[in-house]
Design a protein around this motif. Structure first.
Motif, PDB file in Angstrom:
ATOM      1  N   GLY A 134       0.827  -1.209   0.000  1.00 58.03           N
ATOM      2  CA  GLY A 134       0.000   0.000   0.000  1.00 58.03           C
ATOM      3  C   GLY A 134       0.850   1.243   0.000  1.00 58.03           C
ATOM      4  N   HIS A 135       1.820   1.309   0.906  1.00 53.78           N
ATOM      5  CA  HIS A 135       2.800   2.402   0.843  1.00 53.78           C
ATOM      6  C   HIS A 135       3.667   2.203  -0.396  1.00 53.78           C
ATOM      7  N   SER A 136       4.067   0.993  -0.608  1.00 50.56           N
ATOM      8  CA  SER A 136       4.659   0.536  -1.870  1.00 50.56           C
ATOM      9  C   SER A 136       4.119  -0.863  -2.106  1.00 50.56           C
ATOM     10  N   PRO A 137       4.126  -1.339  -3.342  1.00 53.81           N
ATOM     11  CA  PRO A 137       3.519  -2.651  -3.610  1.00 53.81           C
ATOM     12  C   PRO A 137       4.254  -3.808  -2.949  1.00 53.81           C
ATOM     13  N   ASP A 165       0.768   8.395  -1.869  1.00 51.61           N
ATOM     14  CA  ASP A 165       0.740   9.197  -3.087  1.00 51.61           C
ATOM     15  C   ASP A 165       2.007   9.018  -3.921  1.00 51.61           C
ATOM     16  N   LEU A 166       2.867   8.080  -3.533  1.00 50.28           N
ATOM     17  CA  LEU A 166       4.051   7.772  -4.327  1.00 50.28           C
ATOM     18  C   LEU A 166       3.729   6.663  -5.321  1.00 50.28           C
ATOM     19  N   LEU A 174      -3.428  -0.430   1.693  1.00 47.49           N
ATOM     20  CA  LEU A 174      -2.636  -0.302   2.905  1.00 47.49           C
ATOM     21  C   LEU A 174      -3.501  -0.477   4.149  1.00 47.49           C
ATOM     22  N   LEU A 175      -4.654   0.171   4.192  1.00 49.76           N
ATOM     23  CA  LEU A 175      -5.530   0.044   5.349  1.00 49.76           C
ATOM     24  C   LEU A 175      -5.969  -1.409   5.544  1.00 49.76           C
TER      25      LEU A 175
END
Length: 214
Positions: A134-137, A165-166, A174-175
């Motif tokens: 989620g923050h990154s795959p 948003d990256l 992510l959640l």
């Protein structure tokens, strides 16, 4: 198990060294950027007679991999990371320019791909790999049941979550990953994030505003 925390580079990233009575250790997210930061990390390892068994990455954003080449040069270890973050290494110069850094050294390629339920062993310790995308795959956490702790990278912070948003970030993913992979850990589990102070699963379930806390 002992946990040494370093705060490195202009992004104030947390680098972790985990070790036990055998003197074997792992380095998680080697973010050392400046020469004195690299020397500080090396001095700690040498002064404590530690044997580095693994270089691990929770994810491959630039501020978490600054020191990977240094560790490779010093200890001949390539990082263990999730394959889904491989594209971030290929786009490292663009990542760095986005945050005002000049192009630096290329980060080494991933040496070993890790995935959900893999086990990382060192000394008398075992770390379970949990996928928390989620923050990154390819974001992962490293959970020690015996040590009652989880190194979670930029997935979960005290009172917050990682930015999404990256490149290829996804807040819904992510959640969901936090609820399914982290909030199912024992409530007393200590959470060590990629930035900022540690927290606990219980505290975040109770008070994190992204999950209805106040």
């Amino acid at each position: 198990m002992n946990i040494k925390i370093f705060e490195f580079n202009p992004i104030a990233e947390n680098t972790y060294v985990l070790y036990d009575e055998t003197n074997e250790c792992v380095i998680i997210d080697a973010g050392c950027f400046y020469p004195d930061e690299k020397q500080e990390l090396l001095d700690f390892i040498l002064d404590n007679n530690l044997v580095v068994k693994h270089l691990l990455n929770t994810h491959l954003h630039f501020d978490h991999v600054f020191g990977n080449k240094f560790i490779l040069d010093q200890f001949h270890l390539k990082t263990k990371a999730h394959q889904a973050d491989q594209f971030l290494l290929e786009g490292m110069p663009a990542q760095m320019r986005m945050f005002g850094f000049k192009d630096g050294e290329d980060a080494p390629e991933i040496g070993t791909y890790i995935k959900e339920n893999d086990t990382i062993e060192f000394g008398n310790q075992k770390l379970l790999v949990l996928e928390v995308p989620g923050h990154s795959p390819g974001s992962v956490a490293f959970y020690s049941a015996e040590g009652n702790c989880a190194i979670v990278g930029d997935a979960l912070f005290r009172g917050s979550i990682g930015r999404t948003d990256l490149a290829q970030g996804n807040q819904d993913q992510l959640l969901q990953a936090i609820r399914q992979k982290l909030f199912t850990l024992p409530a007393e589990t200590v959470v060590y994030p990629g930035h900022g102070p540690k927290t606990t699963i219980a505290q975040e379930m109770r008070s994190n505003p992204f999950f209805g806390g106040r």
